[in-house]
Write an enzyme that holds these catalytic residues in place. Structure first.
Site, PDB file in Angstrom:
ATOM      1  N   ARG A  35      -2.363  28.581   2.901  1.00  0.00           N
ATOM      2  CA  ARG A  35      -2.557  29.717   3.801  1.00  0.00           C
ATOM      3  C   ARG A  35      -2.933  29.191   5.179  1.00  0.00           C
ATOM      4  O   ARG A  35      -3.653  28.173   5.296  1.00  0.00           O
ATOM      5  CB  ARG A  35      -3.685  30.637   3.288  1.00  0.00           C
ATOM      6  N   HIS A  52       7.213  30.509   6.169  1.00  0.00           N
ATOM      7  CA  HIS A  52       6.666  31.037   4.911  1.00  0.00           C
ATOM      8  C   HIS A  52       7.766  31.173   3.849  1.00  0.00           C
ATOM      9  O   HIS A  52       7.987  32.257   3.292  1.00  0.00           O
ATOM     10  CB  HIS A  52       5.953  32.387   5.146  1.00  0.00           C
TER      11      HIS A  52
HETATM   12  P1  NDP Z   1      -4.742  29.381  -8.151  1.00  0.00           P
HETATM   13  O1  NDP Z   1      -5.684  30.505  -8.024  1.00  0.00           O
HETATM   14  O2  NDP Z   1      -4.061  29.144  -9.460  1.00  0.00           O
HETATM   15  O3  NDP Z   1      -5.460  27.996  -7.765  1.00  0.00           O
HETATM   16  C1  NDP Z   1      -6.329  27.880  -6.706  1.00  0.00           C
HETATM   17  C2  NDP Z   1      -6.913  26.476  -6.694  1.00  0.00           C
HETATM   18  O4  NDP Z   1      -7.736  26.348  -5.536  1.00  0.00           O
HETATM   19  C3  NDP Z   1      -7.800  26.200  -7.909  1.00  0.00           C
HETATM   20  O5  NDP Z   1      -7.645  24.866  -8.311  1.00  0.00           O
HETATM   21  C4  NDP Z   1      -9.203  26.428  -7.347  1.00  0.00           C
HETATM   22  O6  NDP Z   1     -10.229  25.695  -7.992  1.00  0.00           O
HETATM   23  C5  NDP Z   1      -9.031  25.903  -5.943  1.00  0.00           C
HETATM   24  N1  NDP Z   1     -10.070  26.450  -5.074  1.00  0.00           N
HETATM   25  C6  NDP Z   1     -10.321  27.734  -4.745  1.00  0.00           C
HETATM   26  N2  NDP Z   1     -11.398  27.832  -3.937  1.00  0.00           N
HETATM   27  C7  NDP Z   1     -11.837  26.574  -3.759  1.00  0.00           C
HETATM   28  C8  NDP Z   1     -12.916  25.997  -3.038  1.00  0.00           C
HETATM   29  N3  NDP Z   1     -13.777  26.754  -2.348  1.00  0.00           N
HETATM   30  N4  NDP Z   1     -13.081  24.666  -3.091  1.00  0.00           N
HETATM   31  C9  NDP Z   1     -12.242  23.893  -3.794  1.00  0.00           C
HETATM   32  N5  NDP Z   1     -11.183  24.364  -4.504  1.00  0.00           N
HETATM   33  C10 NDP Z   1     -11.001  25.684  -4.483  1.00  0.00           C
HETATM   34  O7  NDP Z   1      -3.659  29.572  -6.987  1.00  0.00           O
HETATM   35  P2  NDP Z   1      -2.136  29.078  -6.957  1.00  0.00           P
HETATM   36  O8  NDP Z   1      -2.095  27.629  -7.262  1.00  0.00           O
HETATM   37  O9  NDP Z   1      -1.276  29.980  -7.744  1.00  0.00           O
HETATM   38  O10 NDP Z   1      -1.789  29.349  -5.419  1.00  0.00           O
HETATM   39  C11 NDP Z   1      -2.505  28.690  -4.378  1.00  0.00           C
HETATM   40  C12 NDP Z   1      -2.187  29.354  -3.052  1.00  0.00           C
HETATM   41  O11 NDP Z   1      -0.856  29.058  -2.636  1.00  0.00           O
HETATM   42  C13 NDP Z   1      -2.189  30.884  -3.069  1.00  0.00           C
HETATM   43  O12 NDP Z   1      -3.503  31.408  -3.016  1.00  0.00           O
HETATM   44  C14 NDP Z   1      -1.420  31.217  -1.832  1.00  0.00           C
HETATM   45  O13 NDP Z   1      -2.313  31.264  -0.740  1.00  0.00           O
HETATM   46  C15 NDP Z   1      -0.465  30.016  -1.664  1.00  0.00           C
HETATM   47  N6  NDP Z   1       0.938  30.385  -1.858  1.00  0.00           N
HETATM   48  C16 NDP Z   1       1.825  30.144  -0.834  1.00  0.00           C
HETATM   49  C17 NDP Z   1       3.165  30.447  -0.977  1.00  0.00           C
HETATM   50  C18 NDP Z   1       4.137  30.120   0.098  1.00  0.00           C
HETATM   51  O14 NDP Z   1       5.293  30.500   0.013  1.00  0.00           O
HETATM   52  N7  NDP Z   1       3.743  29.396   1.126  1.00  0.00           N
HETATM   53  C19 NDP Z   1       3.680  31.067  -2.203  1.00  0.00           C
HETATM   54  C20 NDP Z   1       2.678  31.254  -3.223  1.00  0.00           C
HETATM   55  C21 NDP Z   1       1.354  30.926  -3.039  1.00  0.00           C
HETATM   56  P3  NDP Z   1     -10.576  25.898  -9.553  1.00  0.00           P
HETATM   57  O15 NDP Z   1      -9.445  25.197 -10.280  1.00  0.00           O
HETATM   58  O16 NDP Z   1     -11.865  25.236  -9.718  1.00  0.00           O
HETATM   59  O17 NDP Z   1     -10.598  27.385  -9.793  1.00  0.00           O
END
Ligand code: NDP
Length: 312
Positions: A227, A275
């Site tokens: 993001r 995007h």
């Molecule tokens: P998930 O919710 O499956 O994974 C999020 C990951 O981020 C987890 O490993 C989580 O940790 C980690 N995380 C969250 N907050 C923190 C923090 N404060 N500190 C450290 N680690 C953190 O999301 P997805 O993998 O499905 O997607 C990730 C992002 O990709 C989406 O939120 C979206 O913004 C982006 N996206 C972009 C697209 C594009 O076309 N550019 C398309 C689809 C998604 P933990 O494992 O401990 O919970």
């Protein structure tokens, strides 16, 4: 018994989703009425299919709604909506995951193989400088969720030396996993190629600021398909201008479409992609929606339910 499903996502998506949704619901054995226009009785709606560019902002009239099913993986535009009291599920599907793996792998290989320099040197110069092997290239993935994990795995299968960072400790074969603030410093200081796959939450806002960019080794590159708000734009531009960060590939931005006057467009060390890293695909997403509705109707916990407390 039939369930009422209101397609409240972007109306432009309806022609792409109508048939896949009907097919997926039939395959899942869910008898359903699919509404693409606002229901006369919102309280009778059982499930809402949502996208942030859709038509609902106030969820309070949907008193009988058992879940809001987001077509997007990111939920930052809905998770803090005070009218949302229903469970919220985000999208995890193979279309999104495979798209992201291909985007990330492609851009990592571009940097690893030095493709830009090779293209720039098509002038008769015979300068044999092979790139290191992937095993000697350190790639860090911030975020080890559905997408980050899949990308880290794919890179590790190509032999890259992969480190991952997440909020809670993770254990993933072939990946060195870190968590927490100390883990972040360790991850950044070794990252030659840094991939951001975190959600946008209050804790990840401007995570990559001047201080953290300075922790990267000089000459590191940044790939952000997570993001836009994960990065402090001005700090990144300063790091690019000084050469501390050699290049950035950015797919997501604080304002989208990226305004024409934004310095990222003209910066010689930035590649902007609009995007497009990973797109929800109707056929696979419709199956996830149908599975979740079937789970709701049979008393099973929903898949990919968002934790409003964490914001993702
Ligand atoms: P998930 O919710 O499956 O994974 C999020 C990951 O981020 C987890 O490993 C989580 O940790 C980690 N995380 C969250 N907050 C923190 C923090 N404060 N500190 C450290 N680690 C953190 O999301 P997805 O993998 O499905 O997607 C990730 C992002 O990709 C989406 O939120 C979206 O913004 C982006 N996206 C972009 C697209 C594009 O076309 N550019 C398309 C689809 C998604 P933990 O494992 O401990 O919970």
């Amino acid at each position: 018994m039939s369930v009422d499903i209101y397609f409240a996502a972007n109306p432009d998506l309806w022609p792409d989703y109508a048939t896949p949704l009907r097919d997926a619901l039939r395959e899942a054995g869910v008898e359903a009425e699919l509404l693409e226009t606002p229901p006369r009785d919102p309280a009778a709606v059982d499930y809402i299919i949502y996208s942030p560019d859709g038509v609902i902002e106030d969820f309070s009239p949907y008193t009988g709604c058992k879940a809001v099913l987001n077509l997007w993986a990111g939920v930052e535009k809905i998770v803090n909506n005070p009218t949302l009291t229903q469970p919220l599920c985000r999208m995890v599907d193979y279309g999104l995951t495979e798209g992201m793996v291909e985007y990330v792998t492609g851009h990592v290989l571009r940097y690893h193989l030095g493709l830009d320099a090779l293209l720039a040197a098509q002038n008769g110069t015979w300068n044999q400088e092979p790139p290191p092997l992937a095993r000697d290239r350190k790639v860090a993935v911030l975020g080890l969720g559905a997408l980050g994990r899949a990308c880290a795995d794919a890179l590790a299968r190509l032999n890259f030396n992969v480190t991952g960072w997440s909020r809670t400790p993770r254990d993933q074969s072939q990946i060195t996993c870190h968590a927490g603030e100390c883990g972040l410093v360790q991850t950044l200081t070794e990252a030659e190629i840094l991939v951001l796959l975190l959600p946008h939450t209050p804790l990840t806002e401007s995570l990559l600021n001047a201080e953290r960019l300075a922790q990267l080794p000089r000459g590191a590159v940044v790939i952000n398909p997570g993001r836009g708000a994960l990065i402090d734009d001005e700090a990144l531009i300063a790091a690019l201008d000084s050469g501390h960060v050699a290049h950035a590939t950015l797919d997501v931005f604080r304002t989208e479409p990226l305004p024409a006057a934004h310095p990222f467009w003209a910066h010689p060390r930035v590649t902007v992609t609009p995007h497009i890293a990973a797109e929800t695909r109707p056929a696979s997403a419709a199956r996830v929606i149908a599975q979740n509705i079937l789970r709701g109707e049979t008393g099973l916990p929903f898949l990919h339910q968002v934790d409003p407390g964490q914001g993702y």
